[in-house]
Scaffold this motif. Structure first.
Motif, short mmCIF file in Angstrom:
data_model
loop_
_atom_site.label_atom_id
_atom_site.label_comp_id
_atom_site.label_asym_id
_atom_site.label_seq_id
_atom_site.Cartn_x
_atom_site.Cartn_y
_atom_site.Cartn_z
N MET A 1 89.03 -3.40 -55.27
CA MET A 1 87.74 -2.73 -55.32
C MET A 1 87.48 -2.21 -56.72
O MET A 1 88.37 -1.68 -57.36
CB MET A 1 87.75 -1.53 -54.35
N VAL A 2 86.21 -2.36 -57.15
CA VAL A 2 85.87 -1.84 -58.48
C VAL A 2 85.03 -0.58 -58.39
O VAL A 2 84.97 0.22 -59.32
CB VAL A 2 85.17 -2.91 -59.36
N SER A 3 84.33 -0.42 -57.29
CA SER A 3 83.55 0.81 -57.13
C SER A 3 83.22 0.97 -55.66
O SER A 3 83.40 0.07 -54.85
CB SER A 3 82.27 0.73 -57.97
N GLY A 4 82.72 2.14 -55.30
CA GLY A 4 82.30 2.39 -53.94
C GLY A 4 83.44 2.92 -53.10
O GLY A 4 84.51 3.29 -53.59
N SER A 5 83.21 2.96 -51.80
CA SER A 5 84.22 3.50 -50.89
C SER A 5 84.14 2.78 -49.56
O SER A 5 83.17 2.09 -49.26
CB SER A 5 84.03 5.00 -50.71
N ILE A 6 85.19 2.94 -48.80
CA ILE A 6 85.23 2.36 -47.44
C ILE A 6 85.39 3.52 -46.48
O ILE A 6 86.29 4.36 -46.66
CB ILE A 6 86.44 1.41 -47.27
N ARG A 7 84.53 3.58 -45.49
CA ARG A 7 84.63 4.64 -44.50
C ARG A 7 84.83 4.02 -43.13
O ARG A 7 84.23 3.00 -42.78
CB ARG A 7 83.34 5.49 -44.51
N PHE A 8 85.69 4.66 -42.35
CA PHE A 8 85.99 4.18 -41.00
C PHE A 8 86.16 5.38 -40.11
O PHE A 8 86.92 6.31 -40.42
CB PHE A 8 87.27 3.32 -41.03
N LYS A 9 85.44 5.40 -39.01
CA LYS A 9 85.48 6.53 -38.08
C LYS A 9 85.22 7.85 -38.83
O LYS A 9 85.86 8.88 -38.56
CB LYS A 9 86.85 6.60 -37.38
N GLY A 10 84.28 7.79 -39.76
CA GLY A 10 83.87 9.00 -40.48
C GLY A 10 84.82 9.42 -41.58
O GLY A 10 84.61 10.45 -42.23
N LYS A 11 85.87 8.64 -41.81
CA LYS A 11 86.86 9.05 -42.80
C LYS A 11 86.88 8.05 -43.96
O LYS A 11 86.76 6.83 -43.76
CB LYS A 11 88.23 9.08 -42.11
N ASP A 12 87.02 8.59 -45.17
CA ASP A 12 87.13 7.73 -46.34
C ASP A 12 88.53 7.13 -46.36
O ASP A 12 89.53 7.83 -46.52
CB ASP A 12 86.89 8.54 -47.62
N ILE A 13 88.61 5.79 -46.18
CA ILE A 13 89.94 5.15 -46.11
C ILE A 13 90.21 4.30 -47.35
O ILE A 13 91.14 3.51 -47.38
CB ILE A 13 90.07 4.28 -44.84
N THR A 14 89.41 4.51 -48.38
CA THR A 14 89.52 3.66 -49.57
C THR A 14 90.95 3.61 -50.11
O THR A 14 91.47 2.55 -50.45
CB THR A 14 88.59 4.17 -50.69
N SER A 15 91.57 4.79 -50.18
CA SER A 15 92.93 4.82 -50.75
C SER A 15 94.01 4.90 -49.68
O SER A 15 95.19 5.08 -50.01
CB SER A 15 93.08 6.05 -51.66
N LEU A 16 93.62 4.77 -48.44
CA LEU A 16 94.60 4.92 -47.37
C LEU A 16 95.53 3.70 -47.35
O LEU A 16 95.07 2.57 -47.45
CB LEU A 16 93.87 5.02 -46.03
N PRO A 17 96.86 3.92 -47.25
CA PRO A 17 97.77 2.77 -47.21
C PRO A 17 97.56 1.93 -45.95
O PRO A 17 97.01 2.41 -44.94
CB PRO A 17 99.18 3.40 -47.19
N VAL A 150 75.30 -12.29 -45.82
CA VAL A 150 75.74 -13.43 -46.64
C VAL A 150 76.17 -12.86 -47.99
O VAL A 150 75.37 -12.21 -48.67
CB VAL A 150 74.61 -14.46 -46.83
N MET A 151 77.41 -13.11 -48.34
CA MET A 151 77.91 -12.62 -49.64
C MET A 151 77.93 -13.76 -50.64
O MET A 151 78.50 -14.83 -50.37
CB MET A 151 79.32 -12.06 -49.48
N ILE A 152 77.32 -13.53 -51.77
CA ILE A 152 77.34 -14.52 -52.85
C ILE A 152 77.68 -13.79 -54.14
O ILE A 152 77.02 -12.80 -54.48
CB ILE A 152 75.97 -15.24 -52.99
N GLU A 153 78.69 -14.26 -54.80
CA GLU A 153 79.12 -13.69 -56.10
C GLU A 153 79.31 -12.18 -56.00
O GLU A 153 78.83 -11.42 -56.86
CB GLU A 153 78.12 -14.06 -57.21
N GLY A 154 79.96 -11.76 -54.97
CA GLY A 154 80.37 -10.35 -54.88
C GLY A 154 79.31 -9.40 -54.41
O GLY A 154 79.54 -8.19 -54.38
#
Lengths: 186, 398
Positions: A1-17, A150-154
């Motif tokens: 990931m270069v920017s942004g965050s990932i949230r799951f069940k209301g929790k930021d899991i971007t750095s979660l192992p 549809v994802m194209i070039e990121g």
């Protein structure tokens, strides 16, 4: 990931192992799972059965028509395309996740096994969430997603009704998506 | 092989080209404590009361405590101490020191001159011994040098499975075990030989094994050592004199602490249409060092041989060397090898973690899989016993 965050069940899991994400209820069906010599498919299912119940796994094994022979083979080692997909589906469904990522579940699998897998995935995913990644859309005969992207070039070039997007791509190709007015730019 | 006493005394000074050289004079050669061992023998697969065994042999230090045969097998096999066999059978001199050179090094020379004990097992012609045989060599006395001579004679068309467990008393520090074992497989005979070792971190071990195989015979040797040892050096040699025989030398080693292992095997195919396989799986941790040597040579025609040496390093301070050798003098024979040494595959670890296993759990599963005794192709009842031994050893801490 270069920017942004990932949230799951209301929790930021971007750095979660990885193991924490799994513990929260996520599972991933690999497109090309690695071969793991010395560990049998049955060994993994035994561990999962201790966590989610052996009845569920017995039912899944039967529904996916995974043979006794396959359970005793080294995980993914020498498996055919269909066997790999069934083994993947069996493992992730045995985990009983709340959110399932299916990475190209329809690549390299014949129509019979695709039907077996597709029907069981559809049944098991009822009331749950999933992200399906596909290049061929064959799995969509069995899974009915609510949204397509549809994802194209990121970037997400296009999103909307899955059937409409599919029809348009079939008719006009991916180039059309690059000019799609509903593209997400951020 | 007839070797004079003066040659043997000369050989007492001869080091082995492999493994650390030991000063034999630093060990006790007399004494010993012939008390029955405790339940610790089950860690090497030995059934203490002999239940479920066709025959049993137990030696503690220099003393034979028992050599028994179950009644139903009394007309199928013989078990006795080496000394008793030599006394009883004049013809045994056709076999003694014919598969192993007594002047090979100081260890064989010492056994030839001053060895005490060992077992003689003979399975009679045409007899199939279904229940396993077991032999236990137990080192109890501190600093003792136990040098035994074993002879296993499989007469024509006989078959058996032999489990030999070798261990030290849990409180025995320092000792040396030399085990000379000569196997003779007559035409059509079949033997599965499994050896489980459980020594102490200050015990040195020098097995010396020779196997002579006739036409159509089958020999499978499985060696398992999962506990620390000071040093263990062995290089068994199998000679396939006839044709259409099959030999496999398999080993599973878990080197821990400062253990030093130098072992492997050599299968020589003189005859034709034989099959040979040498398979080694090694895991090292801490500062253990393991050298895996595997040689297959053939002069006869149409032979097939395969060597596989795989090593898994859990610690950067440990060391594994794989030395496969293929020597062929036959253009119609096919010899192959594969060797790989590395660490745990991170992709595999993450894959297992994606199934909900923690990192340690995933790594343990991969290590158990690497040491999977199913690669040994053991008979079913031995399979379960050896799996239990591996599980116990793994559970004691990796």
């Amino acid at each position: 990931m270069v920017s942004g965050s990932i949230r799951f069940k209301g929790k930021d899991i971007t750095s979660l192992p990885l193991e924490e994400r799994v513990r929260m209820g996520m599972a991933l069906m690999f497109q090309n799972p690695p071969a793991v010599r010395g560990v049998k498919l049955g060994d993994i299912l035994k561990i999962l059965s201790e966590r989610t119940g052996s009845t569920r796994i017995a039912r899944l094994t039967s529904q996916l028509q995974v043979s006794e022979e396959l359970l005793h083979r080294d995980l993914n080692y020498g498996f055919s395309g269909g066997e790999k997909k069934k083994a993947e589906a069996l493992q992730v469904l045995a985990m009983n996740p709340d959110f399932l990522i299916l990475d190209e579940p329809d690549s390299g699998v014949d129509v019979e096994n695709l039907e077996l897998m597709g029907k069981e995935l559809s049944r098991s995913l009822e009331g749950k969430s999933a992200l399906v990644i596909t290049h061929t859309s064959h799995i969509l005969k069995y899974l009915k997603p609510k949204q397509a992207h549809v994802m194209i070039e990121g970037r997400v070039a296009c999103h909307g009704d899955p059937e409409k997007i599919l029809e348009t791509i079939m008719a006009k190709g991916y180039e059309w998506c690059k000019k799609c007015p509903s593209a997400m730019t951020s | 092989m007839s070797v004079r006493d003066d040659e043997l005394r000369e050989a007492l000074r001869k080091p082995c080209p492999y493994g650390p050289d030991l000063d034999l004079s630093s060990y006790l050669t007399e004494g010993g404590s012939p008390e029955n061992p405790g339940p610790e023998v089950s860690a090497v697969g030995i059934a203490p009361g002999g239940e479920g065994r066709a025959g049993s042999f137990l030696q503690v230090d220099h003393s034979t405590l028992y050599a028994q045969i179950q009644k139903m097998y009394e007309d199928s096999l013989e078990i006795m101490s080496f000394e008793e066999a030599v006394k009883r059978y004049d013809w045994l001199e056709e076999y003694v020191w014919k598969a192993v050179n007594p002047a090979a090094d100081k260890y064989t020379a010492f056994t030839a001159l001053k060895g005490k004990g060992g077992y003689f097992i003979r399975v009679l012609e045409g007899r199939e011994v279904v229940l396993p045989l077991q032999a236990c060599l137990y080192l109890r006395t501190r600093n003792l040098l136990q040098a035994v001579h074993n002879i296993i004679l499989m007469e024509r068309d006989s078959s058996a499975q032999l489990l030999t467990g070798c261990l030290t008393h849990p409180q025995t520090e320092r000792g040396l075990h030399i085990g000379v074992s000569e196997f003779y497989l007559k035409r059509g005979s079949r033997l599965t030989f499994t050896m489980v070792h459980n020594w102490g971190p200050r015990v040195d071990v020098r097995p010396r094994t020779g196997v002579i195989m006739e036409e159509g015979s089958t020999f499978a040797s499985n060696y398992i050592c999962l506990t620390p040892v000071a040093s263990l050096q062995a290089y068994p040699k199998v000679l396939m004199k006839g044709k259409k025989a099959s030999a496999a030398l398999n080993s599973i080693i878990y080197g821990k602490g400062t253990s030093q292992f130098d072992l492997g095997g050599w299968i020589e195919m003189e005859g034709s249409q034989n099959r040979a396989e040498i398979l080694g799986r090694t895991v090292t941790a801490d500062e253990a060092k393991v050298i895996m040597r595997a040689r297959i040579s053939c002069s006869g025609k149409d032979n097939v041989g395969h060597v596989e040496c795989n090593g898994l390093m859990l610690s950067p301070q440990s060391e594994i060397s794989a030395v496969p050798e293929l020597i062929s003098k036959s253009s119609t024979s096919n010899l192959t090898h594969e060797a790989a040494v590395g660490k745990l595959n991170e992709e595999q670890v993450l894959y297992l973690m994606s199934r909900g296993l923690g990192r340690k759990e995933a790594e343990d599963l991969l290590i158990r899989g690497f040491l999977d005794v199913r690669i040994l192709k053991l008979p079913e009842f031995l399979q379960q016993q050896v799996e239990r031994i591996v599980s116990l050893a793994m559970g004691r801490g990796m």
